[in-house]
Design a protein around this motif. Structure first.
Motif, PDB file in Angstrom:
ATOM      1  N   ALA A  16      44.042  39.112  40.521  1.00 24.93           N
ATOM      2  CA  ALA A  16      45.227  39.967  40.673  1.00 24.93           C
ATOM      3  C   ALA A  16      44.922  41.401  40.253  1.00 24.93           C
ATOM      4  N   ALA A  17      44.235  41.569  39.145  1.00 20.98           N
ATOM      5  CA  ALA A  17      43.899  42.923  38.685  1.00 20.98           C
ATOM      6  C   ALA A  17      42.988  43.621  39.688  1.00 20.98           C
ATOM      7  N   TYR A  18      42.052  42.885  40.258  1.00 21.08           N
ATOM      8  CA  TYR A  18      41.149  43.470  41.251  1.00 21.08           C
ATOM      9  C   TYR A  18      41.921  43.869  42.504  1.00 21.08           C
ATOM     10  N   GLN A  19      42.803  42.988  42.963  1.00 22.04           N
ATOM     11  CA  GLN A  19      43.584  43.268  44.164  1.00 22.04           C
ATOM     12  C   GLN A  19      44.529  44.449  43.962  1.00 22.04           C
ATOM     13  N   GLN A  20      44.962  44.670  42.729  1.00 17.76           N
ATOM     14  CA  GLN A  20      45.832  45.812  42.424  1.00 17.76           C
ATOM     15  C   GLN A  20      45.044  47.114  42.327  1.00 17.76           C
ATOM     16  N   GLY A  21      43.721  47.015  42.406  1.00 12.83           N
ATOM     17  CA  GLY A  21      42.891  48.210  42.352  1.00 12.83           C
ATOM     18  C   GLY A  21      42.627  48.714  40.946  1.00 12.83           C
ATOM     19  N   ARG A  22      42.864  47.890  39.950  1.00 15.53           N
ATOM     20  CA  ARG A  22      42.633  48.305  38.565  1.00 15.53           C
ATOM     21  C   ARG A  22      41.147  48.610  38.359  1.00 15.53           C
ATOM     22  N   PRO A  23      40.794  49.676  37.654  1.00 13.93           N
ATOM     23  CA  PRO A  23      39.379  49.961  37.404  1.00 13.93           C
ATOM     24  C   PRO A  23      38.792  49.111  36.280  1.00 13.93           C
ATOM     25  N   THR A  24      39.649  48.567  35.407  1.00 15.75           N
ATOM     26  CA  THR A  24      39.188  47.747  34.291  1.00 15.75           C
ATOM     27  C   THR A  24      40.041  46.493  34.170  1.00 15.75           C
ATOM     28  N   SER A  47      34.116  31.638  30.633  1.00 17.49           N
ATOM     29  CA  SER A  47      35.157  32.638  30.878  1.00 17.49           C
ATOM     30  C   SER A  47      34.564  33.899  31.488  1.00 17.49           C
ATOM     31  N   VAL A  48      33.449  34.372  30.948  1.00 14.42           N
ATOM     32  CA  VAL A  48      32.796  35.568  31.496  1.00 14.42           C
ATOM     33  C   VAL A  48      32.352  35.298  32.936  1.00 14.42           C
ATOM     34  N   ASP A  49      31.769  34.134  33.168  1.00 14.21           N
ATOM     35  CA  ASP A  49      31.341  33.773  34.528  1.00 14.21           C
ATOM     36  C   ASP A  49      32.515  33.764  35.494  1.00 14.21           C
ATOM     37  N   ALA A  50      33.669  33.240  35.052  1.00 19.83           N
ATOM     38  CA  ALA A  50      34.848  33.155  35.918  1.00 19.83           C
ATOM     39  C   ALA A  50      35.349  34.539  36.318  1.00 19.83           C
ATOM     40  N   VAL A  51      35.307  35.479  35.398  1.00 17.25           N
ATOM     41  CA  VAL A  51      35.769  36.838  35.700  1.00 17.25           C
ATOM     42  C   VAL A  51      34.750  37.564  36.570  1.00 17.25           C
ATOM     43  N   GLU A  52      33.471  37.476  36.206  1.00 15.74           N
ATOM     44  CA  GLU A  52      32.451  38.183  36.972  1.00 15.74           C
ATOM     45  C   GLU A  52      32.325  37.655  38.398  1.00 15.74           C
ATOM     46  N   ALA A  53      32.678  36.418  38.625  1.00 12.44           N
ATOM     47  CA  ALA A  53      32.633  35.851  39.978  1.00 12.44           C
ATOM     48  C   ALA A  53      33.697  36.454  40.888  1.00 12.44           C
ATOM     49  N   TRP A  56      34.056  41.627  38.911  1.00  5.97           N
ATOM     50  CA  TRP A  56      34.013  42.393  37.668  1.00  5.97           C
ATOM     51  C   TRP A  56      32.641  42.268  37.016  1.00  5.97           C
ATOM     52  N   VAL A  57      32.280  43.277  36.202  1.00  4.88           N
ATOM     53  CA  VAL A  57      31.031  43.269  35.444  1.00  4.88           C
ATOM     54  C   VAL A  57      31.381  43.548  33.980  1.00  4.88           C
ATOM     55  N   PHE A  77      35.886  44.454  31.223  1.00  3.81           N
ATOM     56  CA  PHE A  77      35.172  44.380  32.490  1.00  3.81           C
ATOM     57  C   PHE A  77      35.500  45.604  33.321  1.00  3.81           C
ATOM     58  N   ARG A  78      34.527  46.061  34.084  1.00  6.63           N
ATOM     59  CA  ARG A  78      34.730  47.137  35.057  1.00  6.63           C
ATOM     60  C   ARG A  78      34.461  46.572  36.442  1.00  6.63           C
ATOM     61  N   ARG A  79      35.055  47.215  37.427  1.00  5.18           N
ATOM     62  CA  ARG A  79      34.854  46.770  38.798  1.00  5.18           C
ATOM     63  C   ARG A  79      33.386  46.872  39.160  1.00  5.18           C
TER      64      ARG A  79
END
Length: 89
Positions: A16-24, A47-53, A56-57, A77-79
């Motif tokens: 959701a955060a990625y789709q909203q265009g959030r930078p972090t 948890s880190v793997d789930a977000v980075e997949a 996010w980095v 995390f940053r995009r």
């Protein structure tokens, strides 16, 4: 909640955060003091793997613990710059 449902919720929040265009994206990950032996912490790695997949980095990581002995990690995390806006669909 189970570990799998927690990971599903974290994935959904990251997407959701990625789709909203959030930078972090900042997550709060909890682990009780007695919940894992010394060494690798699989719950946090998952948890880190789930977000980075999900585009996010990991950029920064901080940890503290509360008076009840619960460790709280706050990974920032940053995009991933390799992803494009078309990848957010």
């Amino acid at each position: 909640m189970s570990q799998e449902s927690d990971l599903d919720a974290l994935r959904a929040q990251a997407i959701a955060a990625y789709q909203q265009g959030r930078p972090t994206f900042v997550a709060r990950l909890k682990l009780t003091q007695w919940g894992a032996p010394a060494g690798e912490t699989t719950a946090w790695m998952d948890s880190v793997d789930a977000v980075e997949a999900n585009g996010w980095v990991l950029d920064h990581w901080s940890v503290n613990f509360d008076s009840g002995g619960t460790f709280n990690a706050f990974p920032l995390f940053r995009r991933n710059p390799a992803w494009t806006p078309q990848d957010r669909s």
